[in-house]
Design an enzyme around this catalytic site. Sequence first.
Site, mmCIF file in Angstrom:
data_model
loop_
_atom_site.group_PDB
_atom_site.id
_atom_site.type_symbol
_atom_site.label_atom_id
_atom_site.label_comp_id
_atom_site.label_asym_id
_atom_site.label_seq_id
_atom_site.Cartn_x
_atom_site.Cartn_y
_atom_site.Cartn_z
ATOM 1 N N VAL A 1 0.837 -1.211 0.000
ATOM 2 C CA VAL A 1 0.000 0.000 0.000
ATOM 3 C C VAL A 1 0.871 1.260 0.000
ATOM 4 O O VAL A 1 0.658 2.182 -0.794
ATOM 5 C CB VAL A 1 -0.959 0.008 1.225
ATOM 6 C CG1 VAL A 1 -1.907 1.204 1.139
ATOM 7 C CG2 VAL A 1 -1.746 -1.292 1.324
ATOM 8 N N LYS B 1 -5.746 -1.899 10.919
ATOM 9 C CA LYS B 1 -6.907 -2.378 11.703
ATOM 10 C C LYS B 1 -6.500 -3.152 12.934
ATOM 11 O O LYS B 1 -7.191 -3.131 13.952
ATOM 12 C CB LYS B 1 -7.874 -3.205 10.838
ATOM 13 C CG LYS B 1 -7.232 -4.332 10.050
ATOM 14 C CD LYS B 1 -6.860 -3.868 8.671
ATOM 15 C CE LYS B 1 -5.876 -4.798 8.028
ATOM 16 N NZ LYS B 1 -6.105 -5.038 6.638
ATOM 17 N N VAL C 1 -10.855 -0.818 6.993
ATOM 18 C CA VAL C 1 -11.944 -1.794 6.814
ATOM 19 C C VAL C 1 -12.384 -1.807 5.356
ATOM 20 O O VAL C 1 -12.713 -0.765 4.777
ATOM 21 C CB VAL C 1 -13.155 -1.468 7.723
ATOM 22 C CG1 VAL C 1 -14.285 -2.460 7.473
ATOM 23 C CG2 VAL C 1 -12.745 -1.490 9.194
ATOM 24 N N GLY D 1 -10.757 -2.204 2.586
ATOM 25 C CA GLY D 1 -9.844 -1.587 1.610
ATOM 26 C C GLY D 1 -10.389 -0.337 0.953
ATOM 27 O O GLY D 1 -10.655 0.667 1.620
ATOM 28 N N ILE E 1 -13.226 0.335 -0.361
ATOM 29 C CA ILE E 1 -14.667 0.635 -0.258
ATOM 30 C C ILE E 1 -14.913 1.702 0.814
ATOM 31 O O ILE E 1 -14.490 1.528 1.952
ATOM 32 C CB ILE E 1 -15.475 -0.625 0.129
ATOM 33 C CG1 ILE E 1 -15.199 -1.760 -0.837
ATOM 34 C CG2 ILE E 1 -16.966 -0.320 0.204
ATOM 35 C CD1 ILE E 1 -15.819 -3.084 -0.419
ATOM 36 N N ASP F 1 -7.975 -10.925 11.023
ATOM 37 C CA ASP F 1 -8.088 -9.644 10.303
ATOM 38 C C ASP F 1 -9.571 -9.231 10.211
ATOM 39 O O ASP F 1 -9.926 -8.075 10.459
ATOM 40 C CB ASP F 1 -7.466 -9.783 8.906
ATOM 41 C CG ASP F 1 -7.589 -8.511 8.100
ATOM 42 O OD1 ASP F 1 -6.851 -7.558 8.380
ATOM 43 O OD2 ASP F 1 -8.453 -8.457 7.200
ATOM 44 N N LYS G 1 -11.638 -6.030 11.900
ATOM 45 C CA LYS G 1 -12.540 -5.151 11.141
ATOM 46 C C LYS G 1 -13.946 -5.161 11.745
ATOM 47 O O LYS G 1 -14.620 -4.124 11.787
ATOM 48 C CB LYS G 1 -12.561 -5.588 9.675
ATOM 49 C CG LYS G 1 -11.222 -5.326 8.984
ATOM 50 C CD LYS G 1 -11.139 -6.045 7.650
ATOM 51 C CE LYS G 1 -9.859 -5.723 6.914
ATOM 52 N NZ LYS G 1 -9.605 -6.642 5.792
ATOM 53 N N GLY H 1 -5.538 -5.016 -1.803
ATOM 54 C CA GLY H 1 -4.713 -4.678 -2.969
ATOM 55 C C GLY H 1 -4.041 -3.340 -2.741
ATOM 56 O O GLY H 1 -4.637 -2.429 -2.147
HETATM 57 N N1 NAI Z 1 -2.449 -4.901 1.471
HETATM 58 C C1 NAI Z 1 -3.739 -4.617 1.544
HETATM 59 O O1 NAI Z 1 -4.524 -4.989 0.677
HETATM 60 C C2 NAI Z 1 -4.264 -3.836 2.691
HETATM 61 C C3 NAI Z 1 -3.477 -3.492 3.772
HETATM 62 N N2 NAI Z 1 -3.993 -2.790 4.808
HETATM 63 C C4 NAI Z 1 -3.154 -2.421 5.933
HETATM 64 O O2 NAI Z 1 -2.180 -1.492 5.458
HETATM 65 C C5 NAI Z 1 -0.979 -1.636 6.212
HETATM 66 C C6 NAI Z 1 0.172 -1.909 5.247
HETATM 67 O O3 NAI Z 1 -0.113 -3.085 4.541
HETATM 68 P P1 NAI Z 1 0.836 -3.604 3.352
HETATM 69 O O4 NAI Z 1 1.303 -2.457 2.549
HETATM 70 O O5 NAI Z 1 0.075 -4.682 2.696
HETATM 71 O O6 NAI Z 1 2.054 -4.212 4.191
HETATM 72 P P2 NAI Z 1 3.502 -4.617 3.680
HETATM 73 O O7 NAI Z 1 3.965 -5.687 4.590
HETATM 74 O O8 NAI Z 1 3.488 -4.875 2.215
HETATM 75 O O9 NAI Z 1 4.351 -3.294 3.939
HETATM 76 C C7 NAI Z 1 4.737 -2.845 5.198
HETATM 77 C C8 NAI Z 1 5.886 -1.867 5.025
HETATM 78 O O10 NAI Z 1 6.211 -1.332 6.305
HETATM 79 C C9 NAI Z 1 7.612 -1.465 6.529
HETATM 80 N N3 NAI Z 1 7.834 -1.684 7.949
HETATM 81 C C10 NAI Z 1 7.276 -2.656 8.724
HETATM 82 N N4 NAI Z 1 7.750 -2.559 9.974
HETATM 83 C C11 NAI Z 1 8.621 -1.513 9.983
HETATM 84 C C12 NAI Z 1 9.442 -0.924 10.967
HETATM 85 N N5 NAI Z 1 9.485 -1.419 12.198
HETATM 86 N N6 NAI Z 1 10.206 0.149 10.626
HETATM 87 C C13 NAI Z 1 10.167 0.643 9.382
HETATM 88 N N7 NAI Z 1 9.419 0.111 8.386
HETATM 89 C C14 NAI Z 1 8.669 -0.944 8.694
HETATM 90 C C15 NAI Z 1 8.015 -2.684 5.708
HETATM 91 O O11 NAI Z 1 9.381 -2.661 5.444
HETATM 92 C C16 NAI Z 1 7.150 -2.482 4.473
HETATM 93 O O12 NAI Z 1 7.765 -1.530 3.619
HETATM 94 C C17 NAI Z 1 -1.240 -2.764 7.210
HETATM 95 O O13 NAI Z 1 -1.678 -2.212 8.409
HETATM 96 C C18 NAI Z 1 -2.357 -3.545 6.549
HETATM 97 O O14 NAI Z 1 -3.144 -4.267 7.480
HETATM 98 C C19 NAI Z 1 -5.289 -2.344 4.818
HETATM 99 C C20 NAI Z 1 -6.113 -2.626 3.768
HETATM 100 C C21 NAI Z 1 -5.676 -3.416 2.644
HETATM 101 N N1 LIG Z 2 -5.230 -8.791 4.367
HETATM 102 C C1 LIG Z 2 -6.379 -7.968 4.175
HETATM 103 C C2 LIG Z 2 -5.987 -6.686 3.505
HETATM 104 C C3 LIG Z 2 -7.038 -5.677 3.569
HETATM 105 O O1 LIG Z 2 -7.524 -5.296 4.625
HETATM 106 C C4 LIG Z 2 -7.398 -8.683 3.307
HETATM 107 O O2 LIG Z 2 -7.052 -9.699 2.726
HETATM 108 O O3 LIG Z 2 -8.538 -8.221 3.266
HETATM 109 NA NA NA Z 3 -12.607 1.222 3.406
#
Ligand code: NAI
Ligand SMILES: N[C@@H](CC=O)C(=O)O
Ligand code: NA
Length: 433
Positions: A17, A106, A133, A135, A137, A202, A206, A308
């Site tokens: 993200v 979340k 919650v 993504g 939407i 997860d 939510k 995504g």
């Molecule tokens: N991927 C998805 O579809 C969705 C994700 N989210 C939420 O968004 C957030 C990010 O998700 P993603 O991008 O998928 O995760 P990801 O795991 O792809 O990216 C996390 C990033 O944070 C960095 N990071 C983690 N711990 C760190 C630390 N201690 N110091 C510095 N950098 C650190 C990592 O190196 C990485 O660049 C999470 O809270 C996730 O639950 C929410 C909705 C959808």
């Molecule tokens: N891991 C979550 C990411 C979005 O919140 C999911 O699969 O829905």
């Molecule tokens: Na949303």
Amino acid sequence: MNEPRIVRVALLGAGSVGSQVARLLLEQADTFAQRAGARLELVGIAVRDPKRKRDTDLPAELFTDDAETLILQADFVIELMGGIEPARTLITQALESGADVVTANKALLANHGPELFALAERVGAQLHYEAAVAGAIPILRPLRENLAGDRIERVLGIVNGTTNYILDRMHTKGDSFEESLRIATELGYAEADPTADIEGFDAQHKAAILASIAFHTNVKLEDVYCEGITGVSIDQINDAKRAGFVVKLLAICERAVEASGTESVSARVYPALVPESHPLASVHGGNNAVFVESAAAGSLMFYGAGAGGVETASAVLGDLVTAARRHVLGGPGLGESMDANLPHRPISEVDTRFQIALAVTDEPGALAKIATTFAEHAVSIATLEQTNDGDRASLVIVTHRATEGALQALVAALESSSAIHEVQGVLRVEGSN
Ligand SMILES: NC(=O)C1=CN([C@@H]2O[C@H](COP(=O)(O)OP(=O)(O)OC[C@H]3O[C@@H](n4cnc5c(N)ncnc54)[C@H](O)[C@@H]3O)[C@@H](O)[C@H]2O)C=CC1
Ligand SMILES: N[C@@H](CC=O)C(=O)O
Ligand code: NA
């Protein structure tokens, strides 16, 4: 002409993200400046290893491993690292330093939301989390703002993209659980530790957030009943398919009214059978769908990408632009309304329908014994299907509505009945009466 105002934005995390948020912030800087009434200047991106070669064109000089110093340079902090720590400490520091915060975390909000909301309110800062919650939407702002004049009765839906993707592939393509999870992870849907997705945690996070907002009550994470999809077998999915059902991981948040008139809140997450004709059955891939039932507006449905990188970035940037407008105009953030403070209704009191698969002895009287056991537990049978294989028979029984408490007692009695070899599986049935 006056110089446009500048709002300094720090980004924590550049994964699925975060990298998309950074790219769009840089590519669409002029558009966002128009919409926000200020230039949103990305001042840095905190990551674990700033020197690591990345798959993006983001300028190398933006990367740092010093999140604490970066926060001090920012008017806005976008937290997209995930997990509890250091996200909790960094968001706390950001709010205390006077910055507004946007997060998609979340897990953090479900565990520590009240303390962060209270801090934001105390310091007059904004804390936005639409991406947390479902993504992309828009669901939290509609609940908090558009429906603030209504009474929400129920919020029900598919709120985890990874598990929906897995169950959908198992149902439509016959793919394995493991292969489907691998692709969902590649697509950027899964959490850093996908256990959170497949064990339902997860969706539980939510559901706690949705129920808290919908019912103006602090719904604690431990009060959200949770079962994931690791116990769902391909056989159950195929049985469901033959019977005209689809297995979906559902989050259900309901206002319950007891006979005495007392109100309570039930929140739960579990895999359930949904009739193929129900709109939730046609939510495919990483999509999510949330139904909201309210007293005046009636039934509303919110549907779209639940996970995504770029899709979720849309919700994060929507929060950022909205919050930047308010930042420019001045004034505190929108506080959380938890004034209803309804009690929690335990899962044992919730009633629904169940599908129970049994391996039974194919001998005279077995069926009568089983029917008696159901009757003794006041669980009424709606349909029964029997298939035979040698001296073994399989029964798939769908019940009328019964409480979870009655169901648990029934399953324990069935397990110790001489007429039964094995209780092969129990799934709840939702979306039909
Ligand atoms: N991927 C998805 O579809 C969705 C994700 N989210 C939420 O968004 C957030 C990010 O998700 P993603 O991008 O998928 O995760 P990801 O795991 O792809 O990216 C996390 C990033 O944070 C960095 N990071 C983690 N711990 C760190 C630390 N201690 N110091 C510095 N950098 C650190 C990592 O190196 C990485 O660049 C999470 O809270 C996730 O639950 C929410 C909705 C959808
Ligand atoms: N891991 C979550 C990411 C979005 O919140 C999911 O699969 O829905
Ligand atoms: Na949303």
